[in-house]
Design a protein around this motif. Structure first.
Motif, short mmCIF file in Angstrom:
data_model
loop_
_atom_site.label_atom_id
_atom_site.label_comp_id
_atom_site.label_asym_id
_atom_site.label_seq_id
_atom_site.Cartn_x
_atom_site.Cartn_y
_atom_site.Cartn_z
N ARG A 140 0.82 -1.22 0.00
CA ARG A 140 0.00 0.00 0.00
C ARG A 140 0.86 1.26 0.00
O ARG A 140 1.81 1.37 0.74
N ALA A 141 0.42 2.23 -0.80
CA ALA A 141 1.09 3.53 -0.82
C ALA A 141 0.49 4.47 0.21
O ALA A 141 1.05 5.52 0.49
N ARG A 142 -0.65 4.09 0.79
CA ARG A 142 -1.30 4.90 1.83
C ARG A 142 -2.23 4.02 2.63
O ARG A 142 -2.58 2.93 2.21
N SER A 143 -2.63 4.51 3.78
CA SER A 143 -3.54 3.79 4.67
C SER A 143 -4.97 3.88 4.15
O SER A 143 -5.38 4.93 3.65
N PRO A 144 -5.75 2.82 4.29
CA PRO A 144 -7.16 2.90 3.88
C PRO A 144 -7.93 4.00 4.63
O PRO A 144 -8.84 4.60 4.08
N ARG A 145 -7.55 4.28 5.88
CA ARG A 145 -8.24 5.32 6.63
C ARG A 145 -8.00 6.71 6.05
O ARG A 145 -8.83 7.60 6.22
N SER A 146 -6.87 6.90 5.37
CA SER A 146 -6.56 8.23 4.83
C SER A 146 -7.44 8.60 3.63
O SER A 146 -7.43 9.75 3.21
N ILE A 147 -8.19 7.64 3.13
CA ILE A 147 -9.06 7.92 1.98
C ILE A 147 -10.13 8.96 2.36
O ILE A 147 -10.62 9.70 1.53
N TRP A 148 -10.46 9.05 3.65
CA TRP A 148 -11.47 10.02 4.09
C TRP A 148 -11.02 11.46 3.88
O TRP A 148 -11.83 12.39 4.00
N LEU A 149 -9.76 11.69 3.51
CA LEU A 149 -9.32 13.04 3.18
C LEU A 149 -10.06 13.58 1.96
O LEU A 149 -10.02 14.78 1.69
N MET A 150 -10.76 12.70 1.24
CA MET A 150 -11.58 13.17 0.12
C MET A 150 -12.68 14.10 0.58
O MET A 150 -13.26 14.82 -0.23
N CYS A 151 -12.98 14.10 1.86
CA CYS A 151 -14.03 14.96 2.40
C CYS A 151 -13.49 16.23 3.03
O CYS A 151 -14.26 17.05 3.51
N ALA A 152 -12.19 16.42 3.05
CA ALA A 152 -11.56 17.57 3.71
C ALA A 152 -11.51 18.77 2.77
O ALA A 152 -10.57 18.95 2.02
N ILE A 153 -12.55 19.57 2.82
CA ILE A 153 -12.60 20.77 1.98
C ILE A 153 -11.64 21.80 2.56
O ILE A 153 -11.60 21.97 3.76
N PRO A 154 -10.89 22.52 1.80
CA PRO A 154 -10.78 22.56 0.35
C PRO A 154 -9.69 21.63 -0.19
O PRO A 154 -9.46 21.57 -1.39
#
Length: 114
Positions: free
Chosen positions: A71-85
């Motif tokens: 993995r190049a990143r943690s599965p939990r870090s995917i939630w950064l898709m919600c971090a506006i902007p």
């Protein structure tokens, strides 16, 4: 979060806040939601974030199926898709990291153009 994500987020933030520093240019993208009214504008935003949440959960499952060593990143870090902007730029980083993880695990190969 990578430095380039932060740097590239600056122009995105400038565009999102445009109605505050250049109101003569119009209401910007947020004006589109305001034009729908409080109920429909809120509903549109809620539906959008609901769909993003479903997308995030799908990507988490995909990344979770890859061994941690690849993995190049943690599965939990995917939630950064919600971090506006930051999400406007971070989405590209996330997809790139998922593609790298899939390649590292041998599930895909690098695309070559002939």
């Amino acid at each position: 979060m990578r430095g380039r994500t932060i740097v590239l987020t600056v122009p995105v933030t400038a565009l999102l806040t445009q109605p505050l520093w250049a109101p003569q240019w119009g209401a910007g993208v947020l004006g589109e939601f305001a034009g729908l009214g409080i109920v429909w504008g809120s509903a549109a935003i809620a539906v959008f974030f609901g769909l993003v949440a479903l997308f995030v959960m799908s990507l988490q499952r995909l990344l979770g199926a890859i061994p941690a060593s690849a993995r190049a990143r943690s599965p939990r870090s995917i939630w950064l898709m919600c971090a506006i902007p930051f999400n406007f730029v971070e989405d590209f980083e996330i997809v790139t990291d998922i593609a790298a993880s899939l390649r590292a695990d041998g599930r895909t190969s690098r695309l070559t153009v002939t």
